[in-house]
Enzyme design. Structure first.
Site, mmCIF file in Angstrom:
data_model
loop_
_atom_site.group_PDB
_atom_site.id
_atom_site.type_symbol
_atom_site.label_atom_id
_atom_site.label_comp_id
_atom_site.label_asym_id
_atom_site.label_seq_id
_atom_site.Cartn_x
_atom_site.Cartn_y
_atom_site.Cartn_z
ATOM 1 C CG ASN A 241 0.963 -2.831 -7.053
ATOM 2 O OD1 ASN A 241 0.156 -2.829 -8.071
ATOM 3 N ND2 ASN A 241 1.756 -3.355 -6.515
ATOM 4 C CE LYS A 242 3.777 4.621 -4.911
ATOM 5 N NZ LYS A 242 4.235 6.039 -5.390
ATOM 6 C CB ILE A 243 -4.980 3.615 -4.647
ATOM 7 C CG1 ILE A 243 -4.035 4.236 -3.715
ATOM 8 C CG2 ILE A 243 -6.302 3.421 -5.073
ATOM 9 C CD1 ILE A 243 -5.128 5.879 -3.830
#
Length: 312
Positions: A284-286
């Site tokens: 969920n970081k990009i």
């Protein structure tokens, strides 16, 4: 035995964006070539340009080794021109920026010089950059001893990013990253600030001064910036803690909207440094629909090309 003077002849010089103006169309050449690594440069350049226009929070993330090179001045210029409005980096960045701002001179060397000989000659080697002893530790110690007492007199507890602005305020070198960050009020986030000469000297002086660094305030700042932005993007050069801290905080807004990685690391060993953007999507970081590119190569070659393309 090589003489010390023979090794310390040619200093490393900082560059600025103005030095790259004649190369502003070079990415168009790579677009024609297209094959293999050229495509990554072209894609990365296009994403950076769109990111700078579209994202209101723009991260510049890089590792400290690059600040021993002429990229230092380029990073400062990118901040001064407003391309990026937050920096995430490592403790050594502060070391090299301060040392070179206050008289420390780094020199052009070689990867293959005898390191035992260099030690006897009181010269550090950082890749092929030579750092004389007197241009590093002693300079940083003197800077901290000179400025920290006057800073601590007014601020007994201070966020690390504000402390770095205070040091930046006291720098006159136009190539300084800290100076540029202070002038533009761009926060410099260093999650591993104690890891290096600057951090060690802060610790030593804190034993004599009533002074503390509040890293939670740095976290509060980056949290507020991430939560309040509409879109975020990042140019991430290298890996380690600076890369992870950048993508880590962006997971709380469902990920970066733009990401360009410049790296030499590979993903086969499972390292964070080698992980591609697609792996960050799973964390969920990009964002899954984000525009991203990975460019493999030496940052001292790739970053000037990308920076030049911003001028076209």
């Amino acid at each position: 035995m090589i003489n010390r003077e023979d090794l310390l002849k040619n200093p490393v010089e900082d560059i600025a964006l103005s030095d790259l103006e004649k190369y502003s169309d070079i990415v168009n050449v790579f677009d024609k070539i297209y094959g293999f690594s050229s495509e990554g440069i072209v894609r990365g350049s296009k994403i950076l340009k769109e990111m700078i226009k579209d994202a209101d929070l723009r991260f510049l993330s890089f590792t400290a080794n690059l600040v021993s090179t002429g990229l230092r001045g380029l990073f400062a210029d990118l901040v001064k021109r407003g391309y990026f409005n937050i920096i995430v980096t490592t403790g050594g960045t502060i070391d090299h920026d301060l040392a070179r701002s206050f008289g420390g001179v780094y020199y052009k060397g070689s990867f293959d010089i005898d390191d035992a000989m260099l030690k006897d000659l009181e010269i550090h080697r950082l890749g092929n950059v030579l750092v004389p002893f007197e241009s590093y530790g002693k300079v940083i110690e003197e800077i901290v001893r000179k400025f920290l007492p006057e800073i601590a007199k007014d601020k007994k507890e201070i966020p690390a990013y504000e402390l770095l602005w205070e040091f930046g305020k006291r720098i006159s070198d136009s190539n300084s990253i800290l100076r540029a960050a202070y002038e533009k009020k761009v926060p410099v986030i260093v999650p591993g600030i104690v890891d290096g000469s600057f951090g060690t000297n802060l610790f030593i002086q804190s034993q004599f001064l009533n002074f503390k660094i509040n890293l939670f305030e740095d976290m509060r700042l980056i949290k507020d910036l991430v939560f309040s932005c509409k879109k975020s993007g990042a140019l991430i050069i290298g890996g380690g803690i600076s890369k992870h801290h950048t993508i880590w905080w962006n997971q709380f807004k469902d990920g970066l909207d733009y990401a360009v990685y410049v790296t030499t690391a590979q993903e086969y060993d499972g390292s964070l440094s080698g992980a591609k953007p697609r792996e960050a999507i799973s964390w969920n970081k990009i964002r899954p629909n984000a525009k991203h590119a990975t460019i493999y190569g030496d940052a001292t070659i790739i970053v000037p090309i990308l920076a030049a393309s911003l001028l076209s």
